[in-house]
Design a protein around this motif. Structure first.
Motif, PDB file in Angstrom:
ATOM      1  N   ASN A  73       0.818  -1.228   0.000  1.00  0.00           N
ATOM      2  CA  ASN A  73       0.000   0.000   0.000  1.00  0.00           C
ATOM      3  C   ASN A  73       0.844   1.267   0.000  1.00  0.00           C
ATOM      4  N   LYS A  74       2.123   1.151  -0.271  1.00  0.00           N
ATOM      5  CA  LYS A  74       3.052   2.281  -0.290  1.00  0.00           C
ATOM      6  C   LYS A  74       3.117   2.992   1.063  1.00  0.00           C
ATOM      7  N   GLY A  75       3.021   2.196   2.136  1.00  0.00           N
ATOM      8  CA  GLY A  75       3.188   2.727   3.478  1.00  0.00           C
ATOM      9  C   GLY A  75       1.924   3.186   4.162  1.00  0.00           C
ATOM     10  N   LYS A  76       0.776   3.007   3.496  1.00  0.00           N
ATOM     11  CA  LYS A  76      -0.477   3.514   4.050  1.00  0.00           C
ATOM     12  C   LYS A  76      -1.328   2.354   4.575  1.00  0.00           C
ATOM     13  N   TRP A  77      -1.989   2.583   5.715  1.00  0.00           N
ATOM     14  CA  TRP A  77      -2.882   1.570   6.290  1.00  0.00           C
ATOM     15  C   TRP A  77      -4.174   2.245   6.753  1.00  0.00           C
ATOM     16  N   LYS A  78      -5.290   1.825   6.120  1.00  0.00           N
ATOM     17  CA  LYS A  78      -6.617   2.365   6.450  1.00  0.00           C
ATOM     18  C   LYS A  78      -6.618   3.891   6.457  1.00  0.00           C
ATOM     19  N   GLY A  79      -6.041   4.444   5.409  1.00  0.00           N
ATOM     20  CA  GLY A  79      -6.050   5.883   5.206  1.00  0.00           C
ATOM     21  C   GLY A  79      -4.953   6.648   5.914  1.00  0.00           C
ATOM     22  N   LYS A  80      -4.158   5.978   6.756  1.00  0.00           N
ATOM     23  CA  LYS A  80      -3.108   6.672   7.500  1.00  0.00           C
ATOM     24  C   LYS A  80      -1.743   6.280   6.959  1.00  0.00           C
ATOM     25  N   GLN A  81      -0.893   7.290   6.720  1.00  0.00           N
ATOM     26  CA  GLN A  81       0.457   7.038   6.218  1.00  0.00           C
ATOM     27  C   GLN A  81       1.349   6.623   7.397  1.00  0.00           C
TER      28      GLN A  81
END
Length: 553
Positions: free
Chosen positions: A451-459
């Motif tokens: 996800n390019k470092g993002k999880w559930k909308g949070k970087q």
């Protein structure tokens, strides 16, 4: 006729001369009646039976061999290994003999020579056995008690080199012969006469496979993932499960597949389940890279080009050199520092096996000399001690500790609550590896990179750090088309003319977290085939022959 008699006489005189060579060291006196009655014999036993209680009735003539059995051998010799080596080169000193030779094992199945190995000169026969004087020893070929012996790896090599095929289902006769050998140089290998042999009848039975073992495992609720409704070839997965149950694919503990950020497959084997905390060994190194990127984002470390001299007074350590002070964080992330350290070289001063017994792993690393044939950043060489330095730098730089910082900045955002670190002697989390987690939580970690470092909308991890990490930073020597990023590996699978590139975390035992570059896939495979030659090749087989064909059908 006269010429034949001369040859025979010369041979007899030669044998007589060899027999007259005096021992270089006094061997132990053979007082055990069982030993006295079985000199020159290799006996087989079903467990580790101490010599003082070992009886003739314990000798195996027949044995049912499976992956859940323990097959041991006890060897009864007339002399010590070192004295047998002395017979081959009387001119060598005791030290030279010990460093130049040992025993040659020859494995026969049904009368056919399958495999021969000259065991390393450093192989011994137990902590209480001195090969200079001992005339009997025990080694396990297989074990279910957690033993970790060179003999078991030799047995694995025997199986890989024809033994597996020769020991097909049914009845077979295994014979082992022992000879002393000396390797003085590449062109001078001396092998002595046979000093012991033994034979046992092996019964090989395929394990009974149940329908439950073969069936695709249903995904239980409360996984923390949305479950995928995508189709896949169930027959391929059933074939995979069969191979694992039959122990054709060995010591696999879990397989998790994420497709399009959804849980597609979740399967457990060999007594593992969803709540099992797996030990992925060096796959845990990658977390040091993750936390370095987060610490740089938060301003606790400037960038990965900072040199060691910014963090340590290197003149307080042994072997100070200018190029040591210029080693950068990036050099350690890419395993390309000029330290005299290589885990692939057993004689390297910085080999990880030399580090673990010390009481300060950071001091061990910073005391190492530099290799004048290396240039920082120019050559890849696997170096665990360098990753320990990264952990120490992080621990010194972030608030409170690396352990608390990781929990706050990585694990809590991913809702990972079940995990276990190992620690260095200084009680700092061990970034060399063995960060234990559930397989579905390793999947979260790998998907975070997808996800390019993002999880559930949070970087969570900076996008640019993910990009640098999943970049071919340096070529891995002697591996075609394989590279290394920031503590992540890179390889490409070729299947039916198509290439599938992956970056992945990898650890001893066959543990791999695979992030596919051009497919919406993350695959987690965990295993306990520690130090086994088949550990990582069978992971490649699982991916190439089962998982990708099943998912991409």
């Amino acid at each position: 006729m006269k010429q034949i008699l001369i040859i025979l006489f010369s041979a007899l005189m030669s044998l007589k001369t060899v027999g007259q060579i005096k021992d270089i060291i006094t061997p132990e006196i053979i007082t055990n009646p069982l030993h006295q009655a079985n000199i020159g014999r290799i006996t087989f036993m079903a467990s580790n039976i101490p010599l003082n209680v070992y009886k003739k009735e314990d000798f195996l003539s027949t044995f049912e061999l499976s992956h859940k059995s323990s097959l041991n051998v006890r060897v009864f010799m007339a002399n010590s290994v070192t004295n047998y080596l002395h017979q081959l080169a009387p001119e060598l000193s005791l030290e030279e003999l010990v460093k130049s030779g040992n025993l040659q094992f020859s494995f026969f199945v049904d009368g056919n020579l399958i495999y021969k190995e000259n065991i390393h000169h450093g192989c011994n026969f137990g902590s209480s056995v001195n090969k200079n004087t001992a005339t009997t020893f025990r080694v396990p070929l297989t074990s279910t008690t957690g033993e970790d012996w060179w003999a078991m790896y030799m047995w694995d090599r025997f199986k890989v080199n024809g033994g597996e095929k020769a020991l097909s289902e049914g009845k077979h006769y295994l014979k082992i012969e022992l000879r002393p050998y000396l390797k003085l140089n590449d062109s001078d290998l001396r092998v002595g006469e046979m000093i012991a042999k033994g034979e046992v009848e092996l019964l090989i039975k395929s394990p009974v496979i149940t329908k439950e073992q073969i069936a695709v495992q249903a995904i239980a609720p409360n996984s923390g993932w949305e479950v995928s409704k995508d189709r896949y070839d169930t027959q391929k997965i059933e074939a995979l499960n069969t191979a694992i149950a039959k122990y054709e694919l060995k010591q696999i503990t879990s397989i998790v597949v994420i497709k399009d950020n959804k849980l597609l497959l979740e399967e457990y084997f060999n007594d593992a389940n969803r709540n099992t905390l797996h030990d992925p060994r060096s796959a845990g190194k990658s977390f040091a890279s993750t936390m370095m990127g987060i610490a740089i984002k938060d301003g606790y470390i400037n960038n990965e080009n900072q040199p060691l001299k910014n963090f340590y007074d290197l003149k307080k350590y042994a072997n100070y050199a200018d190029n040591k002070s210029e080693v950068t964080i990036k050099n350690l992330l890419t395993m390309s520092s000029a330290f005299e350290g290589s885990d692939s070289d057993g004689d390297s001063p910085g080999n990880e096996e030399n580090m673990y017994p010390t009481d300060n792993w950071v001091k061990f690393t910073l005391d190492l000399p530099m290799n004048n044939h290396k240039k920082n950043g120019a050559q890849w060489d696997y170096f665990t001690a360098g990753v320990v330095l990264l952990g120490d730098i992080l621990n010194k730089s972030v608030p409170e500790s690396l352990e608390k910082y990781s929990d706050q900045k990585l694990f809590k955002p991913l809702n990972i609550t079940q995990y276990q670190w190992q620690y260095t002697p200084q009680k700092v989390v061990n970034t060399a590896g063995s960060l234990q987690m559930r397989a579905i939580d390793y999947a979260k970690y790998a998907q975070l990179y997808k996800n390019k470092g993002k999880w559930k909308g949070k970087q969570i991890i900076p996008t640019d750090w993910v990009a640098k990490t999943l970049t071919k930073q340096i070529q891995i020597p002697e591996r075609e088309n394989e590279h290394y990023g920031y503590l992540f590996w890179n390889k490409t699978y070729s299947i039916e003319g198509k290439n599938y590139e992956v970056f992945y975390c990898a650890g001893n035992g066959g543990n791999e977290f695979l992030i596919f570059k051009d497919l919406p896939l993350v695959i987690i495979i965990t295993g306990k085939a520690y130090n086994k030659p088949y550990a990582h090749p069978q992971v490649d087989k699982i991916v190439k022959e089962y998982l990708l064909p099943a998912i991409l059908f």
